[in-house]
Design an enzyme around this catalytic site. Structure first.
Site, PDB file in Angstrom:
ATOM      1  N   THR A 180       0.830  -1.207   0.000  1.00 54.62           N
ATOM      2  CA  THR A 180       0.000   0.000   0.000  1.00 54.62           C
ATOM      3  C   THR A 180       0.839   1.219   0.000  1.00 54.62           C
ATOM      4  OG1 THR A 180      -1.662  -1.026   1.264  1.00 54.62           O
ATOM      5  CG2 THR A 180      -1.717   1.331   1.230  1.00 54.62           C
ATOM      6  N   ASN A 379      -4.373   0.674  14.273  1.00 53.90           N
ATOM      7  CA  ASN A 379      -5.362   0.339  13.258  1.00 53.90           C
ATOM      8  C   ASN A 379      -6.759   0.117  13.818  1.00 53.90           C
ATOM      9  OD1 ASN A 379      -3.985   0.337  10.630  1.00 53.90           O
ATOM     10  ND2 ASN A 379      -2.592  -1.003  11.754  1.00 53.90           N
ATOM     11  N   SER A 384      -8.591   4.087   8.119  1.00 54.76           N
ATOM     12  CA  SER A 384      -7.792   4.316   6.914  1.00 54.76           C
ATOM     13  C   SER A 384      -8.268   3.419   5.793  1.00 54.76           C
ATOM     14  CB  SER A 384      -6.322   4.069   7.189  1.00 54.76           C
ATOM     15  OG  SER A 384      -6.097   2.726   7.530  1.00 54.76           O
TER      16      SER A 384
END
Lengths: 384, 384
Positions: A180, A379, A384
């Site tokens: 990513t 996370n 995101s």
């Protein structure tokens, strides 16, 4: 030493207001020519963000005048209106700089499923265009950061007068095909789009495609290579390809070292494989084993978890011939207990896992990170 | 209500000293007949523990007199000497009980890569045999725990006089094919090994095989079904198969609810799939997405991470036709923003993710857990 290390490029990074914290979030990289050759590789995720769909079309033409990149929003899963936003972004850059929109690549990163605030993004483009300078590479690299703790740049200077430079962002959702990330590479070598494409695909295959930080593949991955020809030097393909590979490897390492919450960088080398595909399959299986990633976080040389990961693959091997080393101590020999695990020194950030399949002579290296409570915290708190 | 719920079985659990903390670690389940029919399914990991290799041979004969199970050591990756240890374990049970070793199944769980302390295990078998009783099922279930916080048992009683009971252990390394677990089911129904095998395979395919707690496949997974025929009742296959499925589903749910460090039980239902295989592939991809598992831990209905996971599969779908619901709120419609994510109530332990591929009429349910700092702590400190 970033995207403006090569001659013929200007860049800028500004705060357009896409990020709530006011940090820079819009970058512009412009190829001043004389050549405008370009190549790109994109995520293999079938759910592709609008800027990926747009830029794939742009790159099909082999010509890119400018790249506009934003953090603060991925513009993924935003439907036809999201694609219109990307189109309008490219049109705005084209208008301001006097190019065709079909030569403007767009890349975005941030939260999936939210429209971009175009009322902030479009004025930001005007300010970025006004700020373009031949030393704006660092500012551009800073503006594409999301959860990155540092900005990432690299460059290679040939003794023959040409240069390859680049910038990258990426800290989470790092998985193959690609990791990513957004990456822009530039060169002043005088090469056509076909040569760029060949060199870029060869380089990403063994660098970005073999970073597998957390097994999650993004919707937005984009790696672009732009050539201005401004050095007037047309290098041999092999030398150029090696330079591109070296810069990609450097940036890929920086992605690993800055992975979200990680405390260990884990280099998994699979040797003795019947084929390179087998080596990569086994390497990825090891890289994605959460239990092993936890064990290495705890500095436990748990080779049993390596074997259980190898056992889930279709690679050629016999269980009673497998050998595993952790930091060069062969803790598993012939599928069973090997050297004393107490000999393994795991105090350092880098951990080397070597898996010998004893089935051939092929090999591959995959990089990953450990799994940590910090990764979970980052996370579960950050969308995101 | 455990393995001794059905008539014709005795069981016991003792502390043989395999676990350093002195907890029970050795279980014995004995079929008193009149029938000794049995079936088994085992891990699909190619790296198989010695007891799996042994028990696969035993089950090939369709006859099992006794099952001996130990926690405190997996006896995996222990080479030929480890296999000899398993053989000696079966021989000891056979000697003590007057059976043939070829009818004694063995199952082990615990750390990979360590030999079992046979000087403790063999005397333990004598004590377990002396302690066998028709109500020893609970004790046996307790003795197979590793990181399990509770022991797991279940039973189904038919109105026709036959019963299916069982016990399970498993809390980590839970992944398909099978989840990391030992399971023993017993029945007093009068059925042959072929019927047992058919019912057991059908049941595990949609229960244990669809628990994917942490994506890690074990070397030791074993699920056994033993029939004594002691009820004298020979049920219809369909009714019996449904009872086995129900007991397996009950135990599988208990595994999910006790998964290491988990704070959420996540039910992923894939609907609108072209094939059941597509539904399972997509469900597993979602279940293994660490970023999504972190988000759900943080009670963030991050549907973008669901789409990015779907996009990595080869299932039939169009990205702009995907729909995703989290706790029944369709937060993603047609691959883009759907209902307000603020409507999603995530306060409870169970989270329901529904992914509609809009490509057919097939479906599947996969269960997983969230990824938590506690999971990391447990698996970086505990060698297993």
């Amino acid at each position: 030493m970033s995207v403006t290390a090569a001659q013929g490029f200007t860049a800028a990074g500004v705060a357009a207001g896409l990020k709530e914290n006011g940090n820079p979030d819009l970058a512009l990289v412009v190829n001043q020519g004389p050549r405008l050759a370009a190549a790109g590789v994109f995520t293999s995720n079938r759910v592709k963000a609008a800027p990926v769909l747009w830029s794939e079309q742009v790159l099909a033409g082999g010509t890119v005048s400018a790249v506009v990149l934003n953090s603060g929003g991925a513009n993924a899963c935003t439907g036809p209106l999201g694609f219109q936003d990307t189109h309008a972004t490219a049109e705005k850059v084209a208008d301001v700089l006097g190019y065709s929109a079909g030569e403007v690549a767009v890349a975005s990163t941030g939260l999936i499923g939210l429209r971009l605030p175009m009322d902030k993004l479009l004025p930001g483009i005007e300010r970025a265009a006004a700020a373009l300078t031949p030393d704006g590479g660092e500012g551009a690299a800073i503006a594409i950061k999301t959860t990155d703790t540092v900005h990432k740049t690299a460059a290679f200077r040939s003794e023959d007068g040409w240069t390859v430079g680049g910038m990258a962002k990426g800290a989470g959702m790092l998985a193959p095909g690609l990791a990513t990330m957004l990456v822009v590479l530039t060169t002043d070598a005088d090469l056509d789009a076909g040569s760029l494409d060949k060199a870029l695909r060869a380089a990403t295959r063994t660098t970005f495609d073999r970073v597998d930080s957390d097994g999650c593949m993004s919707t937005n991955d984009t790696v672009l290579l732009l050539a201005s020809g401004a050095s007037g030097s047309a290098p041999e393909y092999a030398a150029f390809a090696e330079a591109v590979r070296a810069v990609c490897a450097d940036l890929a390492q920086q992605l690993v070292r800055d992975a979200e919450g990680a405390s260990k960088d884990i280099r998994i080398e699979v040797v003795g494989a019947a084929t390179e595909e087998d080596a990569v399959e086994v390497g990825r299986s090891i890289a994605r084993n959460n239990l092993l990633k936890c064990a290495l976080h705890g500095e436990d040389p748990n080779w049993g978890r390596v074997l259980s990961a190898i056992g889930t693959t279709s690679a050629a091997f016999e269980p009673d011939q497998l050998n595993v080393a952790i930091n060069d101590v062969w803790v598993c020999k012939n599928g069973s207990v090997g050297e004393d695990r107490e000999l393994v020194d795991m105090r350092y950030r880098e951990v080397r896992v070597t898996a010998d399949l004893a089935a051939g002579s092929q090999s591959a290296v995959i990089w990953t990170n450990d799994l940590t409570a910090d990764y979970v915290h980052e996370n579960s708190a950050y969308s995101s």
